[in-house]
Design a protein around this motif. Structure first.
Motif, PDB file in Angstrom:
ATOM      1  N   ASN A 388       0.836  -1.251  -0.127  1.00 49.37           N
ATOM      2  CA  ASN A 388       0.110   0.082  -0.161  1.00 49.37           C
ATOM      3  C   ASN A 388       0.838   1.302  -0.120  1.00 49.37           C
ATOM      4  OD1 ASN A 388      -2.467   1.314  -0.101  1.00 49.37           O
ATOM      5  ND2 ASN A 388      -2.484   1.678   2.199  1.00 49.37           N
ATOM      6  N   ALA A 389       1.898   1.117  -0.752  1.00 42.54           N
ATOM      7  CA  ALA A 389       2.926   2.419  -0.896  1.00 42.54           C
ATOM      8  C   ALA A 389       2.809   2.883  -2.328  1.00 42.54           C
ATOM      9  CB  ALA A 389       4.412   1.947  -0.693  1.00 42.54           C
ATOM     10  N   ARG A 390       3.393   4.172  -2.317  1.00 38.80           N
ATOM     11  CA  ARG A 390       3.463   4.916  -3.548  1.00 38.80           C
ATOM     12  C   ARG A 390       4.532   4.929  -4.299  1.00 38.80           C
ATOM     13  NH1 ARG A 390       1.002   9.517   0.620  1.00 38.80           N
ATOM     14  NH2 ARG A 390       3.157   9.255   1.108  1.00 38.80           N
ATOM     15  N   VAL A 391       4.555   3.866  -5.474  1.00 40.83           N
ATOM     16  CA  VAL A 391       5.774   3.851  -6.068  1.00 40.83           C
ATOM     17  C   VAL A 391       5.647   4.621  -7.339  1.00 40.83           C
ATOM     18  CG1 VAL A 391       7.067   2.256  -7.379  1.00 40.83           C
ATOM     19  CG2 VAL A 391       6.156   1.440  -5.275  1.00 40.83           C
ATOM     20  N   PHE A 392       6.651   5.383  -7.782  1.00 39.47           N
ATOM     21  CA  PHE A 392       6.707   6.215  -8.849  1.00 39.47           C
ATOM     22  C   PHE A 392       7.614   5.541  -9.790  1.00 39.47           C
ATOM     23  CE2 PHE A 392       5.009   9.173  -5.849  1.00 39.47           C
ATOM     24  CZ  PHE A 392       4.268  10.182  -6.658  1.00 39.47           C
ATOM     25  N   ILE A 393       7.358   6.073 -11.009  1.00 38.52           N
ATOM     26  CA  ILE A 393       8.506   5.023 -11.916  1.00 38.52           C
ATOM     27  C   ILE A 393       9.018   6.522 -12.703  1.00 38.52           C
ATOM     28  CG2 ILE A 393       8.692   3.679 -14.056  1.00 38.52           C
ATOM     29  CD1 ILE A 393       7.914   2.461 -11.453  1.00 38.52           C
ATOM     30  N   ASN A 394      10.408   6.544 -12.767  1.00 40.17           N
ATOM     31  CA  ASN A 394      10.932   7.651 -13.418  1.00 40.17           C
ATOM     32  C   ASN A 394      10.939   7.338 -15.071  1.00 40.17           C
ATOM     33  OD1 ASN A 394      13.510   8.992 -14.529  1.00 40.17           O
ATOM     34  ND2 ASN A 394      13.254  10.100 -12.809  1.00 40.17           N
ATOM     35  N   ASP A 395      10.623   8.465 -15.708  1.00 39.79           N
ATOM     36  CA  ASP A 395      10.782   8.420 -17.258  1.00 39.79           C
ATOM     37  C   ASP A 395       9.809   7.265 -17.880  1.00 39.79           C
ATOM     38  OD1 ASP A 395      12.599  10.070 -16.966  1.00 39.79           O
ATOM     39  OD2 ASP A 395      14.232   8.999 -17.364  1.00 39.79           O
ATOM     40  N   HIS A 396       9.643   6.204 -17.777  1.00 40.39           N
ATOM     41  CA  HIS A 396       9.437   5.229 -18.467  1.00 40.39           C
ATOM     42  C   HIS A 396       7.771   5.065 -18.442  1.00 40.39           C
ATOM     43  CE1 HIS A 396      13.167   4.011 -19.483  1.00 40.39           C
ATOM     44  NE2 HIS A 396      13.494   3.823 -18.114  1.00 40.39           N
ATOM     45  N   TRP A 397       7.183   6.214 -19.008  1.00 36.36           N
ATOM     46  CA  TRP A 397       5.858   6.462 -18.574  1.00 36.36           C
ATOM     47  C   TRP A 397       4.872   5.305 -19.254  1.00 36.36           C
ATOM     48  CZ3 TRP A 397       2.699   7.586 -23.039  1.00 36.36           C
ATOM     49  CH2 TRP A 397       3.594   7.873 -24.036  1.00 36.36           C
ATOM     50  N   GLN A 399       5.173   1.955 -19.899  1.00 34.75           N
ATOM     51  CA  GLN A 399       5.415   0.940 -18.917  1.00 34.75           C
ATOM     52  C   GLN A 399       4.647   0.976 -17.829  1.00 34.75           C
ATOM     53  OE1 GLN A 399       8.022   2.239 -20.555  1.00 34.75           O
ATOM     54  NE2 GLN A 399       9.092   0.435 -21.529  1.00 34.75           N
ATOM     55  N   ALA A 400       4.646   2.363 -17.132  1.00 31.63           N
ATOM     56  CA  ALA A 400       4.026   2.596 -16.091  1.00 31.63           C
ATOM     57  C   ALA A 400       2.611   2.733 -16.107  1.00 31.63           C
ATOM     58  CB  ALA A 400       4.538   3.921 -15.437  1.00 31.63           C
ATOM     59  N   ILE A 401       2.085   3.258 -17.183  1.00 34.58           N
ATOM     60  CA  ILE A 401       0.798   3.054 -17.368  1.00 34.58           C
ATOM     61  C   ILE A 401       0.217   1.798 -17.581  1.00 34.58           C
ATOM     62  CG2 ILE A 401      -0.951   3.837 -19.098  1.00 34.58           C
ATOM     63  CD1 ILE A 401       0.545   6.455 -19.857  1.00 34.58           C
ATOM     64  N   ALA A 402       0.948   1.005 -18.552  1.00 33.05           N
ATOM     65  CA  ALA A 402       0.534  -0.328 -18.646  1.00 33.05           C
ATOM     66  C   ALA A 402       0.508  -1.124 -17.481  1.00 33.05           C
ATOM     67  CB  ALA A 402       1.484  -1.038 -19.740  1.00 33.05           C
ATOM     68  N   HIS A 403       1.262  -1.039 -16.501  1.00 30.16           N
ATOM     69  CA  HIS A 403       1.104  -1.723 -15.198  1.00 30.16           C
ATOM     70  C   HIS A 403       0.468  -1.135 -14.028  1.00 30.16           C
ATOM     71  CE1 HIS A 403       3.575  -4.857 -16.897  1.00 30.16           C
ATOM     72  NE2 HIS A 403       4.388  -4.018 -17.397  1.00 30.16           N
ATOM     73  N   GLN A 404      -0.249   0.179 -14.355  1.00 30.01           N
ATOM     74  CA  GLN A 404      -1.094   0.801 -13.516  1.00 30.01           C
ATOM     75  C   GLN A 404      -0.251   1.373 -12.379  1.00 30.01           C
ATOM     76  OE1 GLN A 404      -4.113  -2.233 -12.892  1.00 30.01           O
ATOM     77  NE2 GLN A 404      -5.455  -1.242 -14.384  1.00 30.01           N
ATOM     78  N   ALA A 405       0.732   2.250 -12.464  1.00 30.47           N
ATOM     79  CA  ALA A 405       1.640   2.646 -11.444  1.00 30.47           C
ATOM     80  C   ALA A 405       0.848   3.699 -10.714  1.00 30.47           C
ATOM     81  CB  ALA A 405       2.816   3.244 -11.971  1.00 30.47           C
ATOM     82  N   TYR A 406       1.379   3.903  -9.571  1.00 32.46           N
ATOM     83  CA  TYR A 406       0.678   4.905  -8.647  1.00 32.46           C
ATOM     84  C   TYR A 406       1.029   6.060  -9.128  1.00 32.46           C
ATOM     85  CZ  TYR A 406      -0.115   8.315  -4.746  1.00 32.46           C
ATOM     86  OH  TYR A 406      -0.568   9.271  -4.125  1.00 32.46           O
ATOM     87  N   GLY A 407       2.308   6.623  -9.850  1.00 36.35           N
ATOM     88  CA  GLY A 407       3.004   7.672 -10.208  1.00 36.35           C
ATOM     89  C   GLY A 407       4.033   7.640 -11.358  1.00 36.35           C
ATOM     90  N   ILE A 408       3.962   8.758 -11.788  1.00 29.56           N
ATOM     91  CA  ILE A 408       5.211   8.839 -12.832  1.00 29.56           C
ATOM     92  C   ILE A 408       6.054  10.124 -12.531  1.00 29.56           C
ATOM     93  CG2 ILE A 408       5.738   8.969 -15.170  1.00 29.56           C
ATOM     94  CD1 ILE A 408       3.026   7.456 -15.704  1.00 29.56           C
ATOM     95  N   HIS A 409       7.274   9.727 -12.715  1.00 31.37           N
ATOM     96  CA  HIS A 409       8.286  10.989 -12.566  1.00 31.37           C
ATOM     97  C   HIS A 409       8.876  11.307 -13.795  1.00 31.37           C
ATOM     98  CE1 HIS A 409      10.652  14.093 -10.322  1.00 31.37           C
ATOM     99  NE2 HIS A 409      11.685  13.728 -11.161  1.00 31.37           N
ATOM    100  N   LEU A 410       8.760  12.882 -14.100  1.00 27.91           N
ATOM    101  CA  LEU A 410       9.370  13.040 -15.391  1.00 27.91           C
ATOM    102  C   LEU A 410      10.493  14.375 -15.312  1.00 27.91           C
ATOM    103  CD1 LEU A 410       6.476  12.991 -17.988  1.00 27.91           C
ATOM    104  CD2 LEU A 410       8.166  11.388 -17.526  1.00 27.91           C
ATOM    105  N   GLY A 411      11.450  14.388 -15.972  1.00 23.65           N
ATOM    106  CA  GLY A 411      12.383  15.510 -16.036  1.00 23.65           C
ATOM    107  C   GLY A 411      11.761  16.332 -16.840  1.00 23.65           C
ATOM    108  N   GLN A 412      12.432  17.697 -17.265  1.00 24.07           N
ATOM    109  CA  GLN A 412      12.106  18.714 -17.922  1.00 24.07           C
ATOM    110  C   GLN A 412      12.251  18.115 -19.323  1.00 24.07           C
ATOM    111  OE1 GLN A 412      11.296  22.466 -17.525  1.00 24.07           O
ATOM    112  NE2 GLN A 412      10.461  21.910 -15.269  1.00 24.07           N
TER     113      GLN A 412
END
Length: 536
Positions: A388-397, A399-412
């Motif tokens: 029940n934790a908030r896992v953010f995926i950096n850059d690889h949005w 795959q993050a969407i495909a696996h229903q990630a809690y969050g996504i982190h992007l650089g500029q």
């Protein structure tokens, strides 16, 4: 909260103004020094000319001698060397040439011997707000400044004199490009006057960045439209105030003297001017002088940033859609936020009590062709669900969407490549990186779930074009952006400097090496989390 540079015993950065004296105090040297002081720097002056003027007219202009001009420059350099220089009124072509020669020889030698950079901001003053001519020459040629200036700040009428007659927005942009190329500098075209940049609701300025050190390559060789609110009423809303050009260029120099990059200095200076015009009070029969207030700490004075070139940018409709699905409830505070590069460490830290964590896989190989990448991301996301934790995926949005990630982190840079509409539709929270005012303002226009501010201290986890922000810069960002969304400080944070970071009142911290390179990563995380809670 007091800013460190304003504390007793901490030296203020030195800023020079090379300009004319305005006996009415609304522009020139007097306005420059007031602006520099208001922005917590120490102002030194090199007077080029004396003017007999008030708020209505300029009655006489007299140039100082060559001997006096050069003596002022040399005397100051020997004892009070500048962090930045603003150049305003130059009486004639000969005086302009003297200043350019001094910059090319004496200042360049000083910078080389001391291994320092001195920003030079040129305001090509030609006509006073009253309409009276200020230069003794019929027209000045600024080509001697080629390659010597960091930024030139003409208004519309000055741009016409420096380039060619202009008819519309397209011709203004082309003239700006021409000036940038001719002088090999960056250009800020002020749009407060009645020009093709004029807009009833916005004070629009055109920022043409040819090259700027310590900034993202994606924000160089770009043309930005800075849309700030129009403030004031009557004459001040339509035509601005006396000394606005002098104050703006001085403000850019002062902010750069504090170590901020050009892009940051431009937006802070624009906010400073907007704030000053709103607070302006007429003292004579003519235009009111711009009020020199304080470092701007209200977002309502800062501009919206847009582009007028073909380079990468996020689509405004997409950002509006992202804003629609974002809400305050979707912006959780994160506490101590580990950033790690492998799934095993995520499992270890979750067992140790971490409830917000980021998977950042960075290496030179083509990650999209890594057959295990999707599996790693899926495993990290699944661990987050189990704890029940908030896992953010950096850059690889994707795959993050495909696996229903809690969050996504992007650089500029990733912000302009990602499909924000798809991210918003997935319901994933979006965290964005920033490296100063300019990038933070861009990020806020997307309305993310949190804003990362960095890098605060030196770090080796990622190659960065920017230099460390430091505590003073972080504190200024917190003062401006606090309450808008969670603010996360990142970069080189560990137990040795955690207290300094917490005292800025930033909401959260992201940590990498302090955990990943520790002998006991789980124990290191727990020690950091406990220390963060203990600091008041």
């Amino acid at each position: 909260m007091a800013i460190e540079t304003a504390k007793v015993g901490v030296a203020k950065p030195i800023v020079w103004t090379i300009a004319g004296s305005d006996s009415g105090g609304g522009a020139g040297i007097q306005a420059d020094l007031a602006a520099i002081n208001a922005l917590e720097a120490h102002g030194c002056s090199v007077i080029t000319s004396l003017t007999a003027q008030n708020s209505v007219s300029v009655d006489l202009v007299q140039s100082v001698s060559e001997e006096m001009l050069l003596a002022q420059l040399d005397t100051l350099l020997s004892d009070l060397p500048p962090k930045a220089i603003k150049i305003g009124l130059l009486s004639d072509q000969q005086q302009l040439q003297h200043v350019a020669n001094w910059l090319a020889v004496d200042l360049k030698d000083y910078q080389k011997r001391h291994d320092v950079e001195v920003a030079v901001i040129v305001d090509p003053v030609m006509v006073a707000t009253s309409g009276d001519k200020l230069n003794l020459s019929s027209q000045l040629d600024f080509s001697p400044f080629k390659g010597l200036a960091t930024l030139i700040t003409p208004n519309y009428h000055e741009l016409v004199q420096l380039t060619q007659p202009l008819e519309d927005m397209g011709s203004v942009i082309e003239a700006g490009y021409q000036l940038a190329e001719t002088l090999q500098t960056n250009v800020l075209i002020k749009g407060g006057d009645n020009s093709p940049l004029w807009h009833t609701d916005y004070a629009q300025d055109l920022f043409i960045c040819r090259s700027a050190k310590r900034t993202s390559p994606l924000h160089q060789q770009r043309t930005f439209l800075l849309k700030g609110p129009r403030v004031g009423t009557g004459l001040y809303r339509q035509q601005g105030c006396h000394g606005s050009g002098c104050t703006l260029s001085s403000a850019v120099a002062a902010v750069m003297a504090h170590g901020f990059v050009l892009h940051d200095a431009v937006v802070v200076a624009k906010a400073f001017i907007t704030q000053g015009i709103e607070c302006a009070v007429p003292l004579g029969q003519g235009h009111a002088p711009v009020e020199k207030t304080k470092w701007p700490n209200s977002l309502r004075y800062f501009p919206k940033i847009d582009v007028v070139d073909d380079g990468p940018w996020y689509d405004s409709q997409v950002s509006e859609f992202a804003a629609c699905v974002s809400s305050l409830a979707d912006k959780p505070y994160l506490g101590v936020y580990p950033v790690v590069d492998n799934v095993d460490m995520i499992a270890s830290l979750l067992h140790a009590g971490a409830r917000t964590i980021q998977l950042r896989i960075k290496q030179e190989s083509d990650l999209e062709n890594d057959p295990l990448l999707a599996d790693k991301i899926a495993a990290a996301i699944e661990l987050g669900k189990q704890f029940n934790a908030r896992v953010f995926i950096n850059d690889h949005w994707q795959q993050a969407i495909a696996h229903q990630a809690y969050g996504i982190h992007l650089g500029q840079e990733d912000l302009y490549q990602a499909d924000l509409s798809a991210i918003a539709a997935s319901g994933a929270r979006l965290g964005l990186s920033s490296h100063g005012y300019f990038e933070a303002l861009i990020a806020l226009q997307v309305n993310p779930s949190y804003l990362a501010l960095g890098h605060i201290f030196p770090t080796t986890t990622k190659a960065m074009p920017s230099t460390p922000q430091g505590i003073d810069h972080l504190q200024r960002y917190v003062q401006l952006f606090a309450g808008q969304l969670p603010l996360v400080a990142i970069g080189g944070i560990d137990l040795s400097n955690l207290n300094q970071v917490k005292h800025t009142k930033v909401d959260d911290i992201a940590v990498a090496r302090a955990v990943t390179e520790a002998d006991d990563p789980a124990g290191a995380y727990q020690a950091l989390a406990a220390a963060w809670q203990e600091v008041s």
